[in-house]
Design an enzyme around this catalytic site. Structure first.
Site, PDB file in Angstrom:
ATOM      1  N   HIS A   1       0.833  -1.199   0.000  1.00 42.33           N
ATOM      2  CA  HIS A   1       0.000   0.000   0.000  1.00 42.33           C
ATOM      3  C   HIS A   1       0.872   1.256   0.000  1.00 42.33           C
ATOM      4  O   HIS A   1       0.668   2.170  -0.810  1.00 42.33           O
ATOM      5  CB  HIS A   1      -0.913  -0.021   1.227  1.00 42.33           C
ATOM      6  CG  HIS A   1      -1.791   1.177   1.375  1.00 42.33           C
ATOM      7  ND1 HIS A   1      -3.124   1.149   1.114  1.00 42.33           N
ATOM      8  CD2 HIS A   1      -1.521   2.454   1.760  1.00 42.33           C
ATOM      9  CE1 HIS A   1      -3.642   2.346   1.326  1.00 42.33           C
ATOM     10  NE2 HIS A   1      -2.676   3.151   1.733  1.00 42.33           N
ATOM     11  N   GLU A   2       1.851   1.290   0.895  1.00 46.32           N
ATOM     12  CA  GLU A   2       2.722   2.468   0.987  1.00 46.32           C
ATOM     13  C   GLU A   2       3.601   2.605  -0.249  1.00 46.32           C
ATOM     14  O   GLU A   2       3.888   3.719  -0.700  1.00 46.32           O
ATOM     15  CB  GLU A   2       3.565   2.408   2.263  1.00 46.32           C
ATOM     16  CG  GLU A   2       2.765   2.343   3.556  1.00 46.32           C
ATOM     17  CD  GLU A   2       1.705   3.421   3.689  1.00 46.32           C
ATOM     18  OE1 GLU A   2       1.905   4.545   3.196  1.00 46.32           O
ATOM     19  OE2 GLU A   2       0.654   3.131   4.284  1.00 46.32           O
TER      20      GLU A   2
ATOM     21  N   HIS B   1       1.732   4.422  -2.960  1.00 53.53           N
ATOM     22  CA  HIS B   1       1.852   5.872  -2.780  1.00 53.53           C
ATOM     23  C   HIS B   1       3.202   6.359  -3.300  1.00 53.53           C
ATOM     24  O   HIS B   1       3.287   7.344  -4.042  1.00 53.53           O
ATOM     25  CB  HIS B   1       1.736   6.255  -1.301  1.00 53.53           C
ATOM     26  CG  HIS B   1       0.375   6.145  -0.721  1.00 53.53           C
ATOM     27  ND1 HIS B   1      -0.715   6.841  -1.183  1.00 53.53           N
ATOM     28  CD2 HIS B   1      -0.081   5.412   0.327  1.00 53.53           C
ATOM     29  CE1 HIS B   1      -1.770   6.557  -0.450  1.00 53.53           C
ATOM     30  NE2 HIS B   1      -1.419   5.681   0.472  1.00 53.53           N
TER      31      HIS B   1
END
Length: 153
Positions: free
Chosen positions: A67-68, A71
């Site tokens: 998820h990170e 980003h």
């Protein structure tokens, strides 16, 4: 697990799932309480909540890392990196990252404010619970259009 191991793990996940190296800093942050991890826009650093690893294990933390990294890679390329962007959602689904992290046991989370005020209709007795104080002169009953009076709880 130490920060050095986390750094290597994130670099490996980046190469395996994104095909692009992660070239910035990654570390654990024990102060994170309600989130699994975060990506810092200015420094491009990724911070991971170590409590997630202790409670849910490597598999769940790997989803947070993905998820990170979504980003990170989208931001570096100048693409839509925010949660609401279609590019972010598509990449997250493609790599198998988690949209939300699991709640930690014992964490309080957000509590709704208790109702502190009650408006009562003078005509029909209908009650309206409010969290914030309002001026009853500005409102009427939705059922009978009668006048309201404020009652503290």
């Amino acid at each position: 697990m130490e920060n050095e191991e986390l750094q290597q793990w994130i670099e490996q996940v980046s190469l395996d799932h994104f095909g692009v190296p992660f070239t910035h800093e990654a570390l654990f942050n024990r102060r994170l309480t309600t989130t699994g991890g975060r990506y810092m826009l200015k420094s491009h650093r990724i911070e991971i909540n170590p409590h997630q690893l202790e409670v849910y294990g490597r598999e769940e933390v790997e989803k947070i890392i993905k998820h990170e990294l979504c980003h990170y890679h989208l931001h570096i390329r100048g693409r839509g990196y925010q949660h609401r962007d279609p590019e972010f959602k598509a990449l997250l689904q493609k790599v198998g990252g988690s949209r939300f992290c699991q709640s930690l046991p014992g964490s309080k989370g957000r509590k709704p404010l208790p109702y502190r005020y009650k408006l009562v209709c003078k005509s029909c007795g209908t009650e309206y619970l409010r969290k914030r104080k309002v001026d009853p002169k500005r409102y009427r009953c939705g059922r009978c259009a009668g006048k309201l009076k404020m009652v503290d709880l």
